[in-house]
Design a protein around this motif. Sequence first.
Motif, PDB file in Angstrom:
ATOM      1  N   ALA A 170       0.844  -1.207   0.000  1.00  0.00           N
ATOM      2  CA  ALA A 170       0.000   0.000   0.000  1.00  0.00           C
ATOM      3  C   ALA A 170       0.878   1.256   0.000  1.00  0.00           C
ATOM      4  N   THR A 171       1.996   1.196   0.698  1.00  0.00           N
ATOM      5  CA  THR A 171       2.936   2.321   0.722  1.00  0.00           C
ATOM      6  C   THR A 171       3.510   2.555  -0.680  1.00  0.00           C
ATOM      7  N   THR A 172       3.731   1.462  -1.401  1.00  0.00           N
ATOM      8  CA  THR A 172       4.246   1.563  -2.775  1.00  0.00           C
ATOM      9  C   THR A 172       3.187   2.173  -3.699  1.00  0.00           C
ATOM     10  N   VAL A 173       1.921   1.833  -3.453  1.00  0.00           N
ATOM     11  CA  VAL A 173       0.823   2.454  -4.224  1.00  0.00           C
ATOM     12  C   VAL A 173       0.814   3.961  -3.955  1.00  0.00           C
ATOM     13  N   LEU A 174       1.031   4.341  -2.707  1.00  0.00           N
ATOM     14  CA  LEU A 174       1.049   5.778  -2.358  1.00  0.00           C
ATOM     15  C   LEU A 174       2.151   6.489  -3.144  1.00  0.00           C
ATOM     16  N   ALA A 175       3.348   5.919  -3.171  1.00  0.00           N
ATOM     17  CA  ALA A 175       4.466   6.525  -3.917  1.00  0.00           C
ATOM     18  C   ALA A 175       4.112   6.658  -5.392  1.00  0.00           C
ATOM     19  N   ASN A 176       3.482   5.613  -5.923  1.00  0.00           N
ATOM     20  CA  ASN A 176       3.076   5.608  -7.338  1.00  0.00           C
ATOM     21  C   ASN A 176       2.038   6.706  -7.613  1.00  0.00           C
ATOM     22  N   ALA A 213      12.905  -1.057   1.319  1.00  0.00           N
ATOM     23  CA  ALA A 213      14.298  -0.930   1.768  1.00  0.00           C
ATOM     24  C   ALA A 213      14.571   0.442   2.391  1.00  0.00           C
ATOM     25  N   LEU A 214      13.617   1.381   2.281  1.00  0.00           N
ATOM     26  CA  LEU A 214      13.835   2.731   2.820  1.00  0.00           C
ATOM     27  C   LEU A 214      13.712   2.700   4.347  1.00  0.00           C
ATOM     28  N   ALA A 215      14.745   3.147   5.031  1.00  0.00           N
ATOM     29  CA  ALA A 215      14.806   3.018   6.501  1.00  0.00           C
ATOM     30  C   ALA A 215      13.628   3.704   7.196  1.00  0.00           C
ATOM     31  N   ALA A 216      13.287   4.928   6.761  1.00  0.00           N
ATOM     32  CA  ALA A 216      12.212   5.670   7.433  1.00  0.00           C
ATOM     33  C   ALA A 216      10.858   4.996   7.214  1.00  0.00           C
ATOM     34  N   ASP A 226       9.601   9.034  -7.469  1.00  0.00           N
ATOM     35  CA  ASP A 226      10.592   7.999  -7.735  1.00  0.00           C
ATOM     36  C   ASP A 226      10.492   7.034  -6.533  1.00  0.00           C
ATOM     37  N   TYR A 227      10.564   5.726  -6.779  1.00  0.00           N
ATOM     38  CA  TYR A 227      10.382   4.778  -5.666  1.00  0.00           C
ATOM     39  C   TYR A 227      11.501   4.861  -4.618  1.00  0.00           C
ATOM     40  N   GLY A 228      12.569   5.568  -4.939  1.00  0.00           N
ATOM     41  CA  GLY A 228      13.644   5.728  -3.959  1.00  0.00           C
ATOM     42  C   GLY A 228      13.582   7.054  -3.209  1.00  0.00           C
ATOM     43  N   ASP A 229      12.528   7.846  -3.471  1.00  0.00           N
ATOM     44  CA  ASP A 229      12.422   9.196  -2.867  1.00  0.00           C
ATOM     45  C   ASP A 229      11.873   9.092  -1.445  1.00  0.00           C
ATOM     46  N   GLU A 230      12.759   8.846  -0.501  1.00  0.00           N
ATOM     47  CA  GLU A 230      12.351   8.630   0.894  1.00  0.00           C
ATOM     48  C   GLU A 230      11.676   9.872   1.495  1.00  0.00           C
ATOM     49  N   ALA A 231      12.290  11.047   1.307  1.00  0.00           N
ATOM     50  CA  ALA A 231      11.740  12.275   1.915  1.00  0.00           C
ATOM     51  C   ALA A 231      10.368  12.602   1.328  1.00  0.00           C
ATOM     52  N   GLY A 232      10.242  12.477   0.028  1.00  0.00           N
ATOM     53  CA  GLY A 232       8.963  12.781  -0.632  1.00  0.00           C
ATOM     54  C   GLY A 232       7.861  11.853  -0.141  1.00  0.00           C
ATOM     55  N   LEU A 233       8.198  10.585   0.005  1.00  0.00           N
ATOM     56  CA  LEU A 233       7.203   9.601   0.446  1.00  0.00           C
ATOM     57  C   LEU A 233       6.845   9.802   1.918  1.00  0.00           C
ATOM     58  N   MET A 234       7.863  10.018   2.752  1.00  0.00           N
ATOM     59  CA  MET A 234       7.599  10.160   4.191  1.00  0.00           C
ATOM     60  C   MET A 234       6.700  11.354   4.487  1.00  0.00           C
ATOM     61  N   ALA A 235       6.821  12.427   3.681  1.00  0.00           N
ATOM     62  CA  ALA A 235       6.002  13.625   3.899  1.00  0.00           C
ATOM     63  C   ALA A 235       4.518  13.278   3.858  1.00  0.00           C
ATOM     64  N   LYS A 236       4.155  12.255   3.085  1.00  0.00           N
ATOM     65  CA  LYS A 236       2.740  11.866   2.962  1.00  0.00           C
ATOM     66  C   LYS A 236       2.407  10.602   3.757  1.00  0.00           C
TER      67      LYS A 236
END
Length: 221
Positions: free
Chosen positions: A37-43, A100-103, A48-58
């Motif tokens: 589900a987290t991967t769907v959110l990034a999509n 694989a993203l630590a956060a 980019d699937y490696g964008d940790e900061a962008g993903l964590m913000a949401k």
Amino acid sequence: MQIAIDGPASSGKSTVAKIVATQLGFVYVDTGAMYRATTVLANRLGLDYGDEAGLMAKLVDAQIEFQPDQAGQKVFLNGEDVTLTIRTPEITNNVSQVAALAAVRTEMVKRQRQIADQGQVVMDGRDIGTTVLPDAAVKIFMVASAKERAQRRYAENITKGIDTPLATLQAEIELRDQKDSTRAVSPLRKAADAVEIDTTKLTIEQVVAEILAITKQKMPN
Ligand code: CDP
Ligand code: CDP
């Protein structure tokens, strides 16, 4: 009582975990679905699937919820039913990078422990026995040969009208296992106190029976 079930892709964890949970009256937690589900959110965010900061913000404010259903469980992301979306090739082929993203892992582990704190659970994933629930009374590490796992996925796909070649499925499974086993943060590992079950030649019923027997031994009278 907590039951932790880990192992590589398509070894039968979720199929068996669901049945064990139903038989014991425990809650089943599919942690793979949370990473999916987290991967769907990034999509959806076009990240980019490696964008940790962008993903964590949401992700910190994102709701990932499970709802019981006849076929098992439905998965919701911010109120939207993503049960089918999380199994699409786009998500399956990119989930290991997001996981694989630590956060992301810190956030997921926090949520998984909150669910476990509410009652008795059967939780399946890659790092449940090693990281999420290190004190689980029962820890299972489920394995099966890559060929057998690809054949099981193939058979499952055919029932859904999907005809991906067997060799492609096996290559995808082996690549995901390799990524999950070699990442820096809580890689796929057998916990020192886990019982390994090789399901290659076992039926679902046999695996369920073995886990129930191990669990009964640990249950307080
Ligand atoms: O069911 P399947 O074996 O295809 O995988 P899954 O359990 O749905 O997990 C999907 C992916 O999420 C895995 O390949 C891992 O990259 C990640 N995952 C994880 O890192 N840690 C977990 N506890 C569960 C899943
Ligand atoms: O959760 P995980 O990715 O480990 O596996 P799964 O999604 O439960 O998929 C396993 C597939 O293998 C399902 O289609 C099961 O019906 C089948 N299977 C099994 O789980 N266990 C066996 N001993 C034999 C077959």
